[in-house]
Design a protein around this motif. Structure first.
Motif, PDB file in Angstrom:
ATOM      1  N   PRO A 123       0.808  -1.230   0.000  1.00 32.67           N
ATOM      2  CA  PRO A 123       0.000   0.000   0.000  1.00 32.67           C
ATOM      3  C   PRO A 123       0.837   1.274   0.000  1.00 32.67           C
ATOM      4  CG  PRO A 123      -0.041  -1.025   2.153  1.00 32.67           C
ATOM      5  CD  PRO A 123       0.657  -1.990   1.249  1.00 32.67           C
ATOM      6  N   PHE A 124       2.070   1.201   0.494  1.00 32.83           N
ATOM      7  CA  PHE A 124       2.929   2.379   0.469  1.00 32.83           C
ATOM      8  C   PHE A 124       3.365   2.690  -0.966  1.00 32.83           C
ATOM      9  CE2 PHE A 124       3.308   0.751   4.759  1.00 32.83           C
ATOM     10  CZ  PHE A 124       3.213   1.899   5.526  1.00 32.83           C
ATOM     11  N   ARG A 156       0.170   4.028  -2.948  1.00 28.39           N
ATOM     12  CA  ARG A 156      -0.499   4.896  -1.990  1.00 28.39           C
ATOM     13  C   ARG A 156      -1.678   5.651  -2.594  1.00 28.39           C
ATOM     14  NH1 ARG A 156       2.265  10.518   0.037  1.00 28.39           N
ATOM     15  NH2 ARG A 156       0.388  11.483   0.916  1.00 28.39           N
ATOM     16  N   TYR A 193      -4.928   3.794  -2.761  1.00 31.58           N
ATOM     17  CA  TYR A 193      -5.502   3.259  -1.532  1.00 31.58           C
ATOM     18  C   TYR A 193      -5.735   4.328  -0.473  1.00 31.58           C
ATOM     19  CZ  TYR A 193      -4.167  -1.345  -3.342  1.00 31.58           C
ATOM     20  OH  TYR A 193      -4.045  -2.475  -4.108  1.00 31.58           O
ATOM     21  N   THR A 247      -9.139   1.176   3.677  1.00 32.40           N
ATOM     22  CA  THR A 247      -8.483   0.729   4.904  1.00 32.40           C
ATOM     23  C   THR A 247      -7.922  -0.682   4.778  1.00 32.40           C
ATOM     24  OG1 THR A 247      -9.988   2.099   6.221  1.00 32.40           O
ATOM     25  CG2 THR A 247      -8.803   0.353   7.377  1.00 32.40           C
ATOM     26  N   TRP A 270      -4.173  -1.435   3.823  1.00 38.14           N
ATOM     27  CA  TRP A 270      -3.276  -1.026   4.895  1.00 38.14           C
ATOM     28  C   TRP A 270      -3.374  -1.990   6.081  1.00 38.14           C
ATOM     29  CZ3 TRP A 270      -0.059   2.967   3.748  1.00 38.14           C
ATOM     30  CH2 TRP A 270      -0.436   3.799   2.684  1.00 38.14           C
ATOM     31  N   GLY A 327       6.656   2.009   9.179  1.00 42.29           N
ATOM     32  CA  GLY A 327       5.396   2.258   8.478  1.00 42.29           C
ATOM     33  C   GLY A 327       4.485   3.178   9.263  1.00 42.29           C
ATOM     34  N   ILE A 344       3.080   6.764   7.868  1.00 40.28           N
ATOM     35  CA  ILE A 344       1.651   7.089   7.807  1.00 40.28           C
ATOM     36  C   ILE A 344       1.369   8.390   8.544  1.00 40.28           C
ATOM     37  CG2 ILE A 344      -0.615   6.361   8.645  1.00 40.28           C
ATOM     38  CD1 ILE A 344       0.232   3.481   8.018  1.00 40.28           C
ATOM     39  N   GLN A 363      -8.710   8.770   7.100  1.00 41.02           N
ATOM     40  CA  GLN A 363      -8.067   7.476   7.231  1.00 41.02           C
ATOM     41  C   GLN A 363      -6.969   7.447   8.295  1.00 41.02           C
ATOM     42  OE1 GLN A 363     -10.284   5.486   5.699  1.00 41.02           O
ATOM     43  NE2 GLN A 363      -8.603   4.306   4.864  1.00 41.02           N
ATOM     44  N   LEU A 388      -5.575   3.901  10.166  1.00 41.48           N
ATOM     45  CA  LEU A 388      -4.284   3.328   9.776  1.00 41.48           C
ATOM     46  C   LEU A 388      -3.303   3.340  10.940  1.00 41.48           C
ATOM     47  CD1 LEU A 388      -3.874   4.807   6.182  1.00 41.48           C
ATOM     48  CD2 LEU A 388      -5.231   2.872   6.984  1.00 41.48           C
TER      49      LEU A 388
END
Length: 374
Positions: A57-58, A61, A64, A68, A71, A112, A116, A126, A130
């Motif tokens: 997901p990074f 990004r 997404y 949710t 992540w 991570g 975030i 979000q 996250l």
């Protein structure tokens, strides 16, 4: 599958991909893994797949930002792979520092979490979700250090500390799931100590009275329950209709009372005896110790109830004091010598008079309007 999920924004595919990979790895390990045949390669593949889902997901990004699930799968990737990673390391390279393994795996999850926090500004819809997922995963690895490095009662302590850590994280990231899991772990830790008789045989009795493993094991969980109750103070204190602080305070009080009785039993159990002897007759010193300890505990409950305006604590203290008096009159006095009979009566009478004085001194006949039910 991750490519399809990112390309066509089908977020459920990420969960299917992680589940499929874990199922394949589990089957392969159960059938073909051997610590003597390429264990380094097996460990490498586990880390590669876990890292792939963590990074996905990074990398994607922009696709997404409003979802949710991808992540969440990223946050769960390393914890889900951890049992197999731990199995490889333990069977191939056994050592006395296995607690470093979860500590090392916590680092990419923490990285991570920091990323975030930088990418999603305060107020983003979000952000809290996250942070809750990645913060929970990081705290899981950190608290796993204790049960992995040690055993027996340390597993219970790990659950209690993880539950407390999740309650602390809930204060900063108010996601209800964190509170629910945190309270559940604290309740499990309580049940493991209070409702599992085998726990008393986890470790040989210490030659030192009072300052022993019972004190740090039970005492740590008691502290975690009380601190957790304080962290979950209103207004975000309820799990459905259940007030979490009242539940945790009740469990903490019960466990503290159990600890008092365990320490007394340990003190009067003969040296060399492996199992604690819970007996309430046959030894005047032990009988009187139980009675006075119960009275002092009851007094503590009354004082705590008045200090924090908790009706239930006051009533529980008065009820326990009543039970103590019944024990004194119908059990102890018939078995104690005259001198000890006078001593026991005097000690409990002083405690009862003190409780009565405090009750009249700090409370009027009518309950104060700011009294809380628990």
């Amino acid at each position: 599958m991750l490519f399809v999920a990112a390309k066509f924004e089908q977020v459920l595919v990420t969960a299917a991909g992680l589940g499929g990979v874990l199922a394949l790895e589990l089957v392969w390990f159960n059938r073909w893994f051997s610590p003597t045949q390429s264990p380094t390669l097996a460990l490498t593949w586990l880390l590669v797949f876990a890292g792939l889902f963590l990074a996905h997901p990074f990398v994607a990004r922009r696709r997404y930002e409003g979802s949710t699930l991808p992540w969440a799968m990223a946050a769960l990737s390393l914890p889900a792979h951890f049992p197999l990673i731990h199995r490889v390391v333990k069977q191939t390279w056994p050592n006395d520092f296995m607690g470093l393994l979860p500590a090392a795996l916590a680092l990419p999850v923490i990285a991570g979490l920091i990323t975030i926090a930088r990418w999603f500004p305060a107020g983003h819809e979000q952000r809290n979700r996250l942070l809750a997922w990645f913060g929970g995963a990081a705290l899981l690895f950190i608290t796993l250090v204790f049960p992995i490095q040690f055993d027996r009662q340390w597993i219970t302590l790990g659950w209690a500390l993880e539950g407390l850590a999740l309650c602390w994280w809930f204060r900063r990231v108010p996601q209800p799931g964190l509170r629910l899991v945190g309270v559940a772990l604290l309740c499990i830790a309580f049940a493991r100590l209070a409702l599992n008789p085998a726990v008393l045989g986890y470790q040989p009795r210490s030659a030192t009275a009072i300052f022993n493993w019972y004190l740090y094991a039970y005492g740590t969980v008691v502290a975690a329950l009380f601190v957790g109750a304080r962290l979950l103070a209103p207004p975000r204190d309820r799990i459905g209709a259940l007030p979490a602080p009242a539940l945790l305070n009740t469990l903490g009080t019960l466990l503290a009372f159990l600890l008092v009785n365990i320490e007394i039993a340990d003190y009067f159990t003969p040296p060399g005896q492996a199992v604690l002897a819970f007996q309430f007759s046959g030894d005047f010193a032990r009988d009187m110790t139980y009675t006075i300890a119960w009275a002092l505990f009851a007094l503590g409950l009354v004082v705590a109830g008045m200090r924090w305006h908790l009706k239930s604590a006051r009533y529980a203290g008065l009820a326990l004091l009543g039970v103590t008096l019944l024990k004194l009159f119908f059990h102890d006095l018939g078995r104690l010598a005259q001198l000890y009979r006078i001593g026991a009566l005097a000690a409990v009478a002083v405690i009862a008079i003190l409780a009565s004085f405090l009750y009249q001194r700090f409370l009027s006949s009518d309950e104060k309007p700011n009294d809380r039910p628990s």
